[in-house]
Design a protein around this motif. Structure first.
Motif, PDB file in Angstrom:
ATOM      1  N   MET A 221     -43.048 -30.734   9.335  1.00 25.90           N
ATOM      2  CA  MET A 221     -42.724 -31.769   8.339  1.00 25.90           C
ATOM      3  C   MET A 221     -43.638 -31.602   7.122  1.00 25.90           C
ATOM      4  SD  MET A 221     -41.219 -34.590   7.353  1.00 25.90           S
ATOM      5  CE  MET A 221     -40.276 -35.037   8.807  1.00 25.90           C
ATOM      6  N   PRO A 222     -43.078 -31.384   5.935  1.00 23.36           N
ATOM      7  CA  PRO A 222     -43.928 -31.222   4.739  1.00 23.36           C
ATOM      8  C   PRO A 222     -44.517 -32.567   4.316  1.00 23.36           C
ATOM      9  CG  PRO A 222     -41.603 -31.249   4.110  1.00 23.36           C
ATOM     10  CD  PRO A 222     -41.644 -31.370   5.604  1.00 23.36           C
ATOM     11  N   MET A 223     -45.728 -32.865   4.737  1.00 26.81           N
ATOM     12  CA  MET A 223     -46.289 -34.207   4.539  1.00 26.81           C
ATOM     13  C   MET A 223     -46.460 -34.557   3.065  1.00 26.81           C
ATOM     14  SD  MET A 223     -46.291 -35.618   7.351  1.00 26.81           S
ATOM     15  CE  MET A 223     -47.084 -37.131   6.795  1.00 26.81           C
ATOM     16  N   TRP A 224     -46.594 -33.541   2.207  1.00 27.73           N
ATOM     17  CA  TRP A 224     -46.750 -33.812   0.780  1.00 27.73           C
ATOM     18  C   TRP A 224     -45.430 -34.306   0.161  1.00 27.73           C
ATOM     19  CZ3 TRP A 224     -47.148 -29.316   3.432  1.00 27.73           C
ATOM     20  CH2 TRP A 224     -46.122 -28.376   3.257  1.00 27.73           C
ATOM     21  N   SER A 225     -44.308 -34.170   0.868  1.00 26.55           N
ATOM     22  CA  SER A 225     -43.014 -34.651   0.351  1.00 26.55           C
ATOM     23  C   SER A 225     -42.649 -36.012   0.925  1.00 26.55           C
ATOM     24  CB  SER A 225     -41.896 -33.664   0.724  1.00 26.55           C
ATOM     25  OG  SER A 225     -42.161 -32.405   0.176  1.00 26.55           O
ATOM     26  N   VAL A 226     -43.510 -36.538   1.784  1.00 26.79           N
ATOM     27  CA  VAL A 226     -43.199 -37.811   2.439  1.00 26.79           C
ATOM     28  C   VAL A 226     -43.802 -38.951   1.613  1.00 26.79           C
ATOM     29  CG1 VAL A 226     -43.537 -39.189   4.530  1.00 26.79           C
ATOM     30  CG2 VAL A 226     -43.115 -36.721   4.708  1.00 26.79           C
TER      31      VAL A 226
ATOM     32  N   SER B  11     -57.251 -34.867   4.701  1.00 22.65           N
ATOM     33  CA  SER B  11     -57.631 -36.274   4.594  1.00 22.65           C
ATOM     34  C   SER B  11     -56.551 -37.093   3.886  1.00 22.65           C
ATOM     35  CB  SER B  11     -58.967 -36.346   3.841  1.00 22.65           C
ATOM     36  OG  SER B  11     -59.305 -37.661   3.630  1.00 22.65           O
ATOM     37  N   GLY B  12     -56.060 -36.596   2.767  1.00 21.95           N
ATOM     38  CA  GLY B  12     -55.052 -37.332   2.002  1.00 21.95           C
ATOM     39  C   GLY B  12     -53.746 -37.474   2.771  1.00 21.95           C
TER      40      GLY B  12
ATOM     41  N   PHE C 140     -49.887 -31.005  14.953  1.00 25.00           N
ATOM     42  CA  PHE C 140     -50.054 -30.886  13.496  1.00 25.00           C
ATOM     43  C   PHE C 140     -50.805 -29.601  13.171  1.00 25.00           C
ATOM     44  CE2 PHE C 140     -53.684 -33.271  15.131  1.00 25.00           C
ATOM     45  CZ  PHE C 140     -54.776 -32.703  14.479  1.00 25.00           C
ATOM     46  N   SER C 141     -50.516 -29.079  11.986  1.00 25.78           N
ATOM     47  CA  SER C 141     -51.340 -27.979  11.488  1.00 25.78           C
ATOM     48  C   SER C 141     -52.358 -28.590  10.535  1.00 25.78           C
ATOM     49  CB  SER C 141     -50.491 -26.909  10.803  1.00 25.78           C
ATOM     50  OG  SER C 141     -49.831 -27.429   9.671  1.00 25.78           O
ATOM     51  N   PHE C 142     -53.458 -27.885  10.319  1.00 24.02           N
ATOM     52  CA  PHE C 142     -54.619 -28.541   9.723  1.00 24.02           C
ATOM     53  C   PHE C 142     -55.343 -27.638   8.737  1.00 24.02           C
ATOM     54  CE2 PHE C 142     -59.118 -29.686   9.719  1.00 24.02           C
ATOM     55  CZ  PHE C 142     -59.027 -31.039   9.446  1.00 24.02           C
ATOM     56  N   HIS C 143     -55.715 -28.238   7.581  1.00 23.97           N
ATOM     57  CA  HIS C 143     -56.531 -27.529   6.583  1.00 23.97           C
ATOM     58  C   HIS C 143     -57.516 -28.510   5.961  1.00 23.97           C
ATOM     59  CE1 HIS C 143     -54.103 -23.829   6.399  1.00 23.97           C
ATOM     60  NE2 HIS C 143     -53.055 -24.609   6.548  1.00 23.97           N
ATOM     61  N   ASP C 144     -58.601 -28.735   6.624  1.00 20.80           N
ATOM     62  CA  ASP C 144     -59.636 -29.587   6.009  1.00 20.80           C
ATOM     63  C   ASP C 144     -60.912 -29.403   6.824  1.00 20.80           C
ATOM     64  OD1 ASP C 144     -60.990 -31.515   4.490  1.00 20.80           O
ATOM     65  OD2 ASP C 144     -59.231 -32.770   4.294  1.00 20.80           O
ATOM     66  N   SER C 145     -61.858 -30.308   6.635  1.00 20.26           N
ATOM     67  CA  SER C 145     -63.170 -30.136   7.276  1.00 20.26           C
ATOM     68  C   SER C 145     -63.157 -30.619   8.729  1.00 20.26           C
ATOM     69  CB  SER C 145     -64.217 -30.954   6.506  1.00 20.26           C
ATOM     70  OG  SER C 145     -63.899 -32.319   6.646  1.00 20.26           O
TER      71      SER C 145
END
Ligand code: SF4
Ligand code: SF4
Length: 366
Positions: A78-83, A115-116, A144-149
């Motif tokens: 799911m493209p979370m930036w489009s939700v 985070s966002g 979920f896939s993940f890119h943060d700290s």
């Protein structure tokens, strides 16, 4: 989670294409898919956005329409930036089922959580949505896939203990020279099965500089550099499968050679990887991927990701692989999107002159 998961997964994010990325070479992909399945593998990873939205359709044409549903597993995201609102989740998910030509997804992920996007997921009840599609039989496992700290990963794993798995960017370079090891440790601590993405770091670990390559070639002359990167990941405890974004039949063949009679990396071989990293050129930018700089950037530039790709390019001189990895960074967050405001600089514990280094990177990838 499926217990019999093969160690190698097929990433459908860099498929062969003709001319434009949207024009996927389906005949070539059919051969890749058939060879992959015939060799005993079955996990295919795609996403709503890959290949400008055409990757899911390509999997329908090359996989779903041509093979029995039980013979493969599909993972999509799911493209979370489009939700923006809760209804977007159902709308996009139903569109994905249609594009893939299936009535359920085996492994469903919230894509590229940070985070966002975690705030968005909470606001739109995305985790509740994930549980619901699982209850309804439309997804077998959710994660979920993940890119943060590491801090953000810890928060997500604590707050959502019912996710079935996590997908992390792990490769020997990011573990040994960056902070990917912290993410791995957290997933293990929370007992989450791990799916690894970017084990060859966007292809950049497939071609090392000649001194580093010599170290590994001396030990296993017939093995590709990519096979070392894949074996490193697939040998880690708790890793269910390692995704490789395959772009041609030759890469599928090489990966199958690595995984068909899989040999876990030995302690001595891991030491050789350390030696190879020491023998190669060191990083041009001493970024440790701590991500402190990201807190203040008004443009949300993917600073550590840009530096990671830039360092790989400096190490390997392989511009093609570096450009491919650079293009995996979302548009709008690349080196040339920096407005040189300087807000990040004081947050960098390594004292890196971030805007200047980004400008150097932008020159390479322009
Ligand atoms: S200088 Fe560039 S990278 Fe740093 S905060 Fe400003 S826009 Fe972001
Ligand atoms: S703060 Fe510095 S070391 Fe940390 S990720 Fe940013 S550039 Fe890299």
């Amino acid at each position: 989670m499926d217990k019999d998961m093969p160690k190698l997964g097929f990433g459908a994010m860099r498929l062969p294409y003709k001319g434009s990325e949207s024009n996927i070479d389906l005949d070539h992909v059919k051969k890749m898919v058939d060879l992959f399945l015939d060799s005993g593998f079955k996990y295919f990873d795609t996403a709503y956005v890959y290949h400008n939205g055409k990757s899911e359709i390509a999997l329908k044409d090359t996989l779903v329409k041509r093979h029995p549903r039980g013979s493969y597993w599909i993972a999509t995201k799911m493209p979370m930036w489009s939700v923006r609102k809760a209804e977007d989740l159902d709308r996009i998910f139903n569109d994905q089922l249609k594009k893939l030509g299936v009535d359920y997804i085996d492994y469903y992920l919230l894509h590229a959580m940070d985070s966002g996007r975690e705030d968005t997921a909470i606001k739109t009840k995305a985790y509740e949505f994930a549980e619901r599609i699982k209850r309804e039989g439309k997804a077998r496992f959710v994660g979920f896939s993940f890119h943060d700290s590491a801090d953000v990963l810890e928060r997500i794993l604590k707050d959502h203990p019912r996710v079935d798995f996590v997908q992390l960017q792990i490769n020997y370079s990011d573990v040994k020279e960056g902070s990917a090891g912290k993410l791995y440790d957290l997933a293990i601590k929370h007992n989450k099965p791990i799916i690894i993405m970017e084990p060859v770091k966007g292809g950049s670990l497939a071609k090392l500089d000649k001194d580093a390559e010599a170290v590994l070639k001396a030990a296993r002359p017939n093995d590709s550099m990519a096979s070392w990167a894949l074996r490193y990941c697939a040998s880690l405890a708790g890793v269910y499968t390692t995704l490789s974004g395959m772009s041609n039949l030759q890469q599928v063949e090489d990966n199958i050679k690595t995984f068909k009679n899989f040999e876990p990396l030995t302690k001595a071989e891991e030491e050789l990887i350390d030696r190879a990293l020491r023998a190669g050129k060191g990083p041009a930018v001493p970024c440790t991927a701590c991500r402190y700089c990201l807190e203040t950037c008004p443009k949300d530039i993917a600073i550590p990701d840009v530096f990671a790709v830039y360092n790989q390019f400096k190490r390997s001189d392989d511009r093609e692989a570096a450009v491919s990895a650079y293009e995996a960074i979302p548009e709008g967050r690349r080196a040339w999107d920096c407005i040189t405001c300087g807000a990040c600089v004081e947050h960098c514990p390594q004292g890196i002159k971030i805007p200047e280094e980004l400008a150097e990177a932008a020159k390479i990838f322009a």
